[in-house]
Scaffold this active site. Sequence first.
Site, PDB file in Angstrom:
ATOM      1  N   ASN A 198      10.300   7.554   4.961  1.00 58.58           N
ATOM      2  CA  ASN A 198       9.302   8.447   4.384  1.00 58.58           C
ATOM      3  C   ASN A 198       8.287   8.907   5.400  1.00 58.58           C
ATOM      4  OD1 ASN A 198       6.307   7.447   3.917  1.00 58.58           O
ATOM      5  ND2 ASN A 198       7.623   5.640   3.858  1.00 58.58           N
ATOM      6  N   GLY A 213       7.087  -3.062  -2.381  1.00 54.97           N
ATOM      7  CA  GLY A 213       6.827  -1.628  -2.397  1.00 54.97           C
ATOM      8  C   GLY A 213       8.022  -0.830  -2.847  1.00 54.97           C
ATOM      9  N   ILE A 264       4.883  10.693   4.332  1.00 55.11           N
ATOM     10  CA  ILE A 264       4.040  11.345   3.335  1.00 55.11           C
ATOM     11  C   ILE A 264       2.826  11.965   4.018  1.00 55.11           C
ATOM     12  CG2 ILE A 264       2.752  10.999   1.178  1.00 55.11           C
ATOM     13  CD1 ILE A 264       5.750  10.386   0.896  1.00 55.11           C
ATOM     14  N   GLY A 265       2.352  11.314   5.058  1.00 55.01           N
ATOM     15  CA  GLY A 265       1.191  11.840   5.775  1.00 55.01           C
ATOM     16  C   GLY A 265      -0.127  11.481   5.119  1.00 55.01           C
ATOM     17  N   ILE A 297       5.207  -6.538   7.214  1.00 60.13           N
ATOM     18  CA  ILE A 297       5.143  -5.503   8.239  1.00 60.13           C
ATOM     19  C   ILE A 297       4.944  -4.139   7.585  1.00 60.13           C
ATOM     20  CG2 ILE A 297       6.519  -6.663   9.963  1.00 60.13           C
ATOM     21  CD1 ILE A 297       8.991  -5.237   8.886  1.00 60.13           C
ATOM     22  N   ASN A 298       4.420  -3.214   8.347  1.00 69.43           N
ATOM     23  CA  ASN A 298       4.411  -1.823   7.924  1.00 69.43           C
ATOM     24  C   ASN A 298       5.825  -1.279   8.132  1.00 69.43           C
ATOM     25  OD1 ASN A 298       3.504   0.836   7.302  1.00 69.43           O
ATOM     26  ND2 ASN A 298       1.481   0.257   8.057  1.00 69.43           N
ATOM     27  N   SER A 345       0.810  -1.210   0.000  1.00 71.92           N
ATOM     28  CA  SER A 345       0.000   0.000   0.000  1.00 71.92           C
ATOM     29  C   SER A 345       0.849   1.269   0.000  1.00 71.92           C
ATOM     30  CB  SER A 345      -0.897   0.008   1.229  1.00 71.92           C
ATOM     31  OG  SER A 345      -1.536   1.262   1.329  1.00 71.92           O
ATOM     32  N   ASN A 405      -6.699  -0.066   1.029  1.00 74.53           N
ATOM     33  CA  ASN A 405      -6.060   0.167   2.320  1.00 74.53           C
ATOM     34  C   ASN A 405      -6.745   1.359   2.990  1.00 74.53           C
ATOM     35  OD1 ASN A 405      -3.944   1.714   4.018  1.00 74.53           O
ATOM     36  ND2 ASN A 405      -3.028  -0.300   3.763  1.00 74.53           N
ATOM     37  N   CYS A 440      -1.645   3.819  12.382  1.00 74.40           N
ATOM     38  CA  CYS A 440      -1.886   5.241  12.596  1.00 74.40           C
ATOM     39  C   CYS A 440      -2.241   5.511  14.054  1.00 74.40           C
ATOM     40  CB  CYS A 440      -2.941   5.772  11.646  1.00 74.40           C
ATOM     41  SG  CYS A 440      -4.134   4.585  11.091  1.00 74.40           S
TER      42      CYS A 440
END
Lengths: 321, 587
Positions: A76, A283, A78-79, A203-204, A23, A106, A140
């Site tokens: 990163n 990614g 990006i927000g 994993i994120n 994502s 996502n 988040c």
Amino acid sequence: MVKNPLEVALRNLRLKTPLMTASGTAGHLDELTALKDYRTVIIDALGAFVTKGVTLKPKRGNPELRVVETRTGLLNSIGLQNSGVEIFLKQELPRTLQYELPIIVNISADTAQEFEELAAYLIDNDAGRIISGIEINVSCPNLSEGGAIFGTNPYAVENVVKAVKRRVGDEVLVITKLTPNVTDITQPARAAIAGGTDVLSMINTLRGIAIDVDAGKPFLGNVYGGLSGPAIKPVGVYMVYECFGKITECKNKTVPIIGIGGISTWRDALEYIMAGATAVGIGTAWFVDPGIFGEVKKGLDKYLAKNEKTIDELVGKAHYC
Amino acid sequence: MSQKESSAQRERSFYAKTRSNVAKLVPDKLSPSVRTLNEDDIEKAISDEDANRKAYHSLCYSLLRIILLHDKWRIAYVDPSQFEDNVFGMALRDISSVKPDEVPENIAFIAQNDNNRNGNKMILFCFDDQGSDLLRKVSYEVKKLDDGKFDNICVMVVPSPEIMQDKRRVSKADEWRRGFFLCFPEIRKKSEHLNEKEYLQLCVCTSNPIADFEERSGILTETVEVLDNIAVGQESRSHYKLRFRTSHSFNITPGQFIMTATSSHRHEEAVSRPTSLDNLKSSFIIKPTSYLKRPFGIHRAFYPHFDLPYLKRLSLPPELATVLHTVFPNQFEIFYKVLENGVGTNELTKLKRGDKVQIIGPLGKRLHMRELREQGFEEIHVIGGGVGMAPLIFMVQALRYYSYPVKAFIGTEKIGMLKYKCSRDGLDNCDGLDNLDNTFSEEPRDATIYVDDLIDAGVDPADIYVSSTVLENHDWTIPKDNLYEGVVTGQYNVYLQSRQRERRQKKQRQKKILAFACGPTGMMKALTLITAEFGIKQKVLMEKRMACGIGVCLSCVCETKNGEGGESKYSRVCTDGPIFDAAEIVW
């Protein structure tokens, strides 16, 4: 007919290859069609497409700088810049239809309630039944709990997953994407399973900071960011290995795992699969080489043909030696 | 009879007349059914029979004639029967008295302009492969006559954009030395635009709007070959010029960019697990290596068979130039600054001749040069600070192809930073390179980057301005008055002021000017105030850190004013730019 050795299944969703986008790294798919060979190197190589994070309201994103390269990695922040779920459903999602790929959306939100609202909105307004799965980004901050990351608190994870699952039902997959910023990955993993998740993805990014010593301040506008790229691959493989080894539902594949983190070659992908992942997400490496999905698919094809195996037979192989 | 009816009747008779005109142009099989001349008809016209093909050629000729007459060029044709005797002068026939439907077949046309400053007094053109042999022969004869000064260009007119794209491939360059291409839909549109009345008389039955010819080219991943990589600047090795060539057509336009790997290591090798201590040492553990590709604008592009002396003299009829196309470039330069602690740029300096690196491109929005003329810009200024000048050089190259008047303003910290030794040994010694066809080398000389590049592109030295904070003594090919001690924004301001004074004295009208700027943010921001004061439209080439280059990672954003509800938003430099209107940016 000979079975496609690359085919895998996430619950009832069949994927023609185990490869997925991670994502946030491939936009909403139609950006990729600017690539001349996008059909062969992307669409044909992918099993499913995961969109970038969608939120209830449009998000402007973080101030500059947003990325900085670290050794074999990318930091990163990006927000979650995106145009919000309404525009996503109206403009961005319908365009993905022509590529005939399972689409996984996502989602990100600030509270469990907002997650539920967002999931309900997506399911209720997806008239064309385009969405095959919803991936919950639990990395988040949870605003109703003082900004702690959902994913670090098993109780919060269970709540969010439960809330989303309630609205999504059984026809669309619920995937929970776990954050690696925890001491024991099996705890949020078990919590997500208790909440009713169909699939786990991990994993994120790992949290990190890079400092510009010439300027004497952090590089990123947001100070800290998420680390991705080859640098984090061993962490991801470890976490997949842990969950597969210690959680019954993972081991018997009733809750399959999508392995993500630093995959750049077909060997990296196999590492994740042998650690216990049924599918893998790529990614950051994609930024480096737009042909990566095609290359990895080719590599896996060759390996499977040589060893007369299927991906399915290799899932978790490293645990049985 | 009411007025309304009479106008309808007039219209009917006008259409009937023009339709019969067209019927004359497209006789035989096609004529009874002609209502619209669409792509299929044209396709049929050239594939069916000789007569129809001739009709198509007549139509092409008539449309071209509108364009060339607008550019004030005379047209002649070469009589093949006379030409057999190799008496070139005898073979020329003035075509002004020839009617479109009497245009002979299988001929090459010649357009002439005697008032041209730079040369290129002749354009030879032919339709499709018909006449192309003759065209080649004539081109050869002209070349003999003009002592190799290349005072001619060859233009081949093809029926469709697809055929044209095919002809433009680098692999076909040998067939068409210094050849330009035109496609029918474009001349049709152009001639309509230039002289609607005459156009209507030719083909009023074109009821469909003519589709714009959109140059399509997907983003490619390509392994390119390094030709040389040399340091620029007298004192420090802080700037480098990297030249590489692509094996395929690479359709890149000014303002667009590429992303390049910084070493020839394949991405897989760079991240594979070290297997021994030696590997470990040379691997990323000890010394950082780059992972992502790096974005660079193109400094110069070279086209097969368009050598530098020819380009320098090249001058095309302005209106025709906006629809002409070349063979795609296949050789490129990027000019980069080596950052003291920059991982990627330091790696780049290690590249040498014969190395192969992977690049992605072309990236970024295309700038449609032809539109600049349609928007009425009469003069283009480029203002560059430091390495920011590099992509503007490529832009000037393209602007010259389109015959735009250009003025260039170069800002540099020190003059010495622009000096380098241009050497030839790179290409004479072709170790590591297999095939040097279609590659260019420059004469060995003491060169000044930017200044010499601009002169090579055919810019008049009097139109090149250089500013530096320290003006040292150097030999200059540009007038002394064009040197300025200070920053480039200062010089540009002074230039515009004196120009304004002069204009007011002579009571002239102000020209419509477009300025392109690239350089440090502060410089581009300062320029917006200057251009605003003088009523000049300004565009900027933005530069940001990037990861993907194709618009998905949202890393390379800059704040722009075009958000929803009048608010600002983050736009992607890679896909929404890199060229933005300066007024659009939140500085």
